[in-house]
Design a protein around this motif. Sequence first.
Motif, PDB file in Angstrom:
ATOM      1  N   ARG A  17       0.824  -1.206   0.000  1.00  0.00           N
ATOM      2  CA  ARG A  17       0.000   0.000   0.000  1.00  0.00           C
ATOM      3  C   ARG A  17       0.855   1.252   0.000  1.00  0.00           C
ATOM      4  O   ARG A  17       2.024   1.237   0.390  1.00  0.00           O
ATOM      5  N   GLN A  18       0.244   2.336  -0.426  1.00  0.00           N
ATOM      6  CA  GLN A  18       0.843   3.652  -0.297  1.00  0.00           C
ATOM      7  C   GLN A  18       0.365   4.271   1.015  1.00  0.00           C
ATOM      8  O   GLN A  18      -0.667   3.880   1.562  1.00  0.00           O
ATOM      9  N   ALA A  19       1.095   5.236   1.517  1.00  0.00           N
ATOM     10  CA  ALA A  19       0.675   5.917   2.750  1.00  0.00           C
ATOM     11  C   ALA A  19      -0.623   6.662   2.510  1.00  0.00           C
ATOM     12  O   ALA A  19      -0.839   7.246   1.445  1.00  0.00           O
ATOM     13  N   THR A  37      -5.587  -4.922   9.678  1.00  0.00           N
ATOM     14  CA  THR A  37      -5.555  -5.209   8.244  1.00  0.00           C
ATOM     15  C   THR A  37      -5.975  -6.641   7.938  1.00  0.00           C
ATOM     16  O   THR A  37      -6.573  -6.917   6.911  1.00  0.00           O
ATOM     17  N   THR A  41       0.902  -6.779   5.509  1.00  0.00           N
ATOM     18  CA  THR A  41       0.774  -5.497   4.807  1.00  0.00           C
ATOM     19  C   THR A  41       2.116  -4.784   4.764  1.00  0.00           C
ATOM     20  O   THR A  41       2.854  -4.770   5.747  1.00  0.00           O
ATOM     21  N   GLU A  42       2.413  -4.200   3.617  1.00  0.00           N
ATOM     22  CA  GLU A  42       3.655  -3.450   3.452  1.00  0.00           C
ATOM     23  C   GLU A  42       3.324  -2.074   2.908  1.00  0.00           C
ATOM     24  O   GLU A  42       2.472  -1.925   2.037  1.00  0.00           O
ATOM     25  N   TRP A  43       4.010  -1.044   3.444  1.00  0.00           N
ATOM     26  CA  TRP A  43       3.830   0.315   2.959  1.00  0.00           C
ATOM     27  C   TRP A  43       5.073   0.756   2.213  1.00  0.00           C
ATOM     28  O   TRP A  43       6.199   0.569   2.688  1.00  0.00           O
ATOM     29  N   HIS A  46       7.844   6.362   2.423  1.00  0.00           N
ATOM     30  CA  HIS A  46       7.120   7.622   2.515  1.00  0.00           C
ATOM     31  C   HIS A  46       7.620   8.374   3.740  1.00  0.00           C
ATOM     32  O   HIS A  46       8.450   7.871   4.501  1.00  0.00           O
ATOM     33  N   SER A  63      10.081  -1.813  10.347  1.00  0.00           N
ATOM     34  CA  SER A  63      10.215  -0.587   9.568  1.00  0.00           C
ATOM     35  C   SER A  63      11.651  -0.429   9.101  1.00  0.00           C
ATOM     36  O   SER A  63      12.593  -0.758   9.834  1.00  0.00           O
ATOM     37  N   GLY A  87       9.809   2.742   5.195  1.00  0.00           N
ATOM     38  CA  GLY A  87       8.833   1.772   4.722  1.00  0.00           C
ATOM     39  C   GLY A  87       8.411   0.920   5.902  1.00  0.00           C
ATOM     40  O   GLY A  87       9.088   0.897   6.931  1.00  0.00           O
ATOM     41  N   VAL A 289      -0.592   4.705   8.232  1.00  0.00           N
ATOM     42  CA  VAL A 289       0.472   5.274   7.407  1.00  0.00           C
ATOM     43  C   VAL A 289       1.794   5.045   8.110  1.00  0.00           C
ATOM     44  O   VAL A 289       2.518   5.952   8.434  1.00  0.00           O
TER      45      VAL A 289
END
Length: 290
Positions: A17-19, A37, A41-43, A46, A63, A87, A289
């Motif tokens: 996902r994006q933030a 979730t 899940t990975e962001w 950002h 992170s 991330g 986020v």
Amino acid sequence: MEIGLGTWRREPSTVVRQAGPEDVHAKSVIVAESEVTGVPTEWAPHSHARHELVWVRGGTLTSRVGNRIYTVPAGFGLWMPAGTVHGGRLTAKADFFDAFFTKAPEPTTVAPERTPVAFDRPTLVAMTPLLESLLLRLARKDLEGDARARTEAVVFDVLEPAERQYALELPGDPRIDAIAEALLANPADDRGLQEWAAALGVSDRTITRAFRGATGLSFAQWRQALRVHQALVLLSEGADVRGVSEWLGYAQPSTFIAAFRRVMKVTPGNVRNPVSPVPDAGLPTRGPVA
């Protein structure tokens, strides 16, 4: 935005996902949120305009900031200063919580001097029952005025770094990056210095110097630290100690337990069965986020 050496091992079911959007105009000093979730899940990399504190229950958050990987098990939080590119990776069963902190003298419910920058670099924080309860209280929509200001002030009084900082320094050295990548993909890889030297066409002394220079640890110490980080994730998902020991390549569970305790100062069982610090409480939800 590149955030360091390669990427961590990704489960096939991981959602990337994006933030989400950030309310930079919020008037409260501290804004708390949460999300479950249900899947790994990975962001993507950002940053945020505000400082961020993230913590989890029932899983682990990982992170990545530059060449460092921070592992955040239950009972701990990660403070991320505003503007820090990072991330995130969340295990499937984790409940995710975060709180944003005003970083500058913006219109807030308290004076600017009550909104200090707690830490100037990513820092693991001890999520004590008191701190988590305060943040859950600040998530309430009916808390206003003096009550909110008093609660926010106490948060800054009790916000302290954890005694142990679970940060793994990735080498970022082309001479040994292949070793780090291989071990990130397979922590059970038990090749020794001489085998790696032969595979890379360098001397074992070169590998030793490179690891010391880049990470401050010997090759063996660095591999052990990486395995402990992987163990934290597996244990937090409910894996048993014997299974984790085998997956990480230890000959005996007792060897794994001793190695884990040397690094973490607690046994794997303490991580696998943590005591929930506060009762469940609802928080307003929004896409996290991390």
